[in-house]
Design a protein around this motif. Structure first.
Motif, PDB file in Angstrom:
ATOM      1  N   ASP A  20      16.871  -3.254  10.947  1.00  0.00           N
ATOM      2  CA  ASP A  20      17.515  -4.121   9.954  1.00  0.00           C
ATOM      3  C   ASP A  20      18.114  -3.345   8.780  1.00  0.00           C
ATOM      4  O   ASP A  20      18.990  -3.848   8.091  1.00  0.00           O
ATOM      5  N   ASP A  21      17.643  -2.125   8.547  1.00  0.00           N
ATOM      6  CA  ASP A  21      18.122  -1.298   7.434  1.00  0.00           C
ATOM      7  C   ASP A  21      19.069  -0.194   7.891  1.00  0.00           C
ATOM      8  O   ASP A  21      19.521   0.607   7.080  1.00  0.00           O
ATOM      9  N   CYS A  22      19.331  -0.134   9.181  1.00  0.00           N
ATOM     10  CA  CYS A  22      20.127   0.971   9.720  1.00  0.00           C
ATOM     11  C   CYS A  22      21.301   0.422  10.532  1.00  0.00           C
ATOM     12  O   CYS A  22      22.324   0.047   9.966  1.00  0.00           O
ATOM     13  N   CYS A  23      21.165   0.341  11.825  1.00  0.00           N
ATOM     14  CA  CYS A  23      22.263  -0.085  12.691  1.00  0.00           C
ATOM     15  C   CYS A  23      22.421  -1.599  12.788  1.00  0.00           C
ATOM     16  O   CYS A  23      23.511  -2.081  13.127  1.00  0.00           O
ATOM     17  N   GLY A  24      21.388  -2.348  12.487  1.00  0.00           N
ATOM     18  CA  GLY A  24      21.449  -3.804  12.579  1.00  0.00           C
ATOM     19  C   GLY A  24      22.616  -4.430  11.828  1.00  0.00           C
ATOM     20  O   GLY A  24      23.343  -5.255  12.397  1.00  0.00           O
ATOM     21  N   PRO A  25      22.841  -4.062  10.550  1.00  0.00           N
ATOM     22  CA  PRO A  25      23.983  -4.642   9.826  1.00  0.00           C
ATOM     23  C   PRO A  25      25.335  -4.317  10.475  1.00  0.00           C
ATOM     24  O   PRO A  25      26.255  -5.129  10.436  1.00  0.00           O
ATOM     25  N   LEU A  26      25.450  -3.151  11.094  1.00  0.00           N
ATOM     26  CA  LEU A  26      26.701  -2.794  11.769  1.00  0.00           C
ATOM     27  C   LEU A  26      26.872  -3.663  13.016  1.00  0.00           C
ATOM     28  O   LEU A  26      27.974  -4.147  13.296  1.00  0.00           O
ATOM     29  N   HIS A  27      25.789  -3.867  13.742  1.00  0.00           N
ATOM     30  CA  HIS A  27      25.844  -4.744  14.922  1.00  0.00           C
ATOM     31  C   HIS A  27      26.222  -6.166  14.521  1.00  0.00           C
ATOM     32  O   HIS A  27      26.812  -6.900  15.312  1.00  0.00           O
ATOM     33  N   GLN A  30      29.150  -5.513   9.873  1.00  0.00           N
ATOM     34  CA  GLN A  30      29.464  -4.633   8.750  1.00  0.00           C
ATOM     35  C   GLN A  30      30.176  -3.379   9.271  1.00  0.00           C
ATOM     36  O   GLN A  30      29.823  -2.850  10.328  1.00  0.00           O
ATOM     37  N   ALA A  31      31.175  -2.902   8.552  1.00  0.00           N
ATOM     38  CA  ALA A  31      31.903  -1.699   8.959  1.00  0.00           C
ATOM     39  C   ALA A  31      31.044  -0.459   8.743  1.00  0.00           C
ATOM     40  O   ALA A  31      30.357  -0.335   7.727  1.00  0.00           O
ATOM     41  N   ALA A  32      31.089   0.448   9.704  1.00  0.00           N
ATOM     42  CA  ALA A  32      30.378   1.726   9.575  1.00  0.00           C
ATOM     43  C   ALA A  32      31.055   2.557   8.489  1.00  0.00           C
ATOM     44  O   ALA A  32      32.283   2.639   8.447  1.00  0.00           O
ATOM     45  N   ARG A  37      27.717   7.299  11.548  1.00  0.00           N
ATOM     46  CA  ARG A  37      26.996   6.021  11.563  1.00  0.00           C
ATOM     47  C   ARG A  37      27.487   5.138  12.707  1.00  0.00           C
ATOM     48  O   ARG A  37      26.702   4.430  13.337  1.00  0.00           O
ATOM     49  N   LEU A  38      28.794   5.188  12.999  1.00  0.00           N
ATOM     50  CA  LEU A  38      29.284   4.421  14.144  1.00  0.00           C
ATOM     51  C   LEU A  38      28.676   4.969  15.427  1.00  0.00           C
ATOM     52  O   LEU A  38      28.230   4.210  16.286  1.00  0.00           O
ATOM     53  N   MET A  39      28.611   6.295  15.562  1.00  0.00           N
ATOM     54  CA  MET A  39      28.013   6.908  16.744  1.00  0.00           C
ATOM     55  C   MET A  39      26.570   6.448  16.904  1.00  0.00           C
ATOM     56  O   MET A  39      26.142   6.063  17.993  1.00  0.00           O
ATOM     57  N   ARG A  40      25.816   6.495  15.805  1.00  0.00           N
ATOM     58  CA  ARG A  40      24.414   6.064  15.848  1.00  0.00           C
ATOM     59  C   ARG A  40      24.298   4.597  16.248  1.00  0.00           C
ATOM     60  O   ARG A  40      23.448   4.221  17.052  1.00  0.00           O
TER      61      ARG A  40
END
Length: 129
Positions: A20-27, A30-32, A37-40
């Protein structure tokens, strides 16, 4: 306890960040902020089986019409080896992703290329190393 992010990114206390604090918002849309960060987030999407996210973050010039993930695989980790900005809106990320499929360990070492369009990063393609 909140689920750890599959990408393995750590915070200031060297603990793996929660999804929820890392990749979740991007999924969630939210824009990387950068190509790494996009790779991750794409690695995490592979782990989580989030095909719509993978397709949405694949540049339209290279995006496949459909994507089917191999079932039964176990993702073991991601290591970012190197990242570099190659232009005002381009970057490369070298990484190693490890997983096990059919009882065999696989190591994917790749240098991926990314482009930023309208403030959003996209995966373009990569070279297996």
């Amino acid at each position: 306890m909140r689920a750890p992010c599959p990408c393995g990114r750590t915070g200031p206390k060297v603990q793996v960040l929660a999804l929820d604090d890392c990749c979740g918002p991007l999924h969630a849309g939210q824009a990387a902020p950068d190509a790494e960060r996009l790779m991750r987030s794409r690695y995490s999407a592979f782990v989580l089986g989030d095909v719509p996210y993978l397709l949405a973050t694949w540049h339209s010039s290279q995006r496949p019409a459909e994507l089917t993930l191999e079932s039964g695989g176990q993702w073991l980790g991601l290591e970012i080896k190197h990242q570099r900005v190659t232009g005002a809106d381009t970057a490369e990320v070298e990484f190693v992703a490890r997983f096990r499929v059919g009882g065999k360990a696989v190591r994917q070492h790749e240098r991926s290329r990314f482009v930023r369009e309208d403030g959003r990063w996209f995966y373009v393609d990569g070279d297996v190393l």
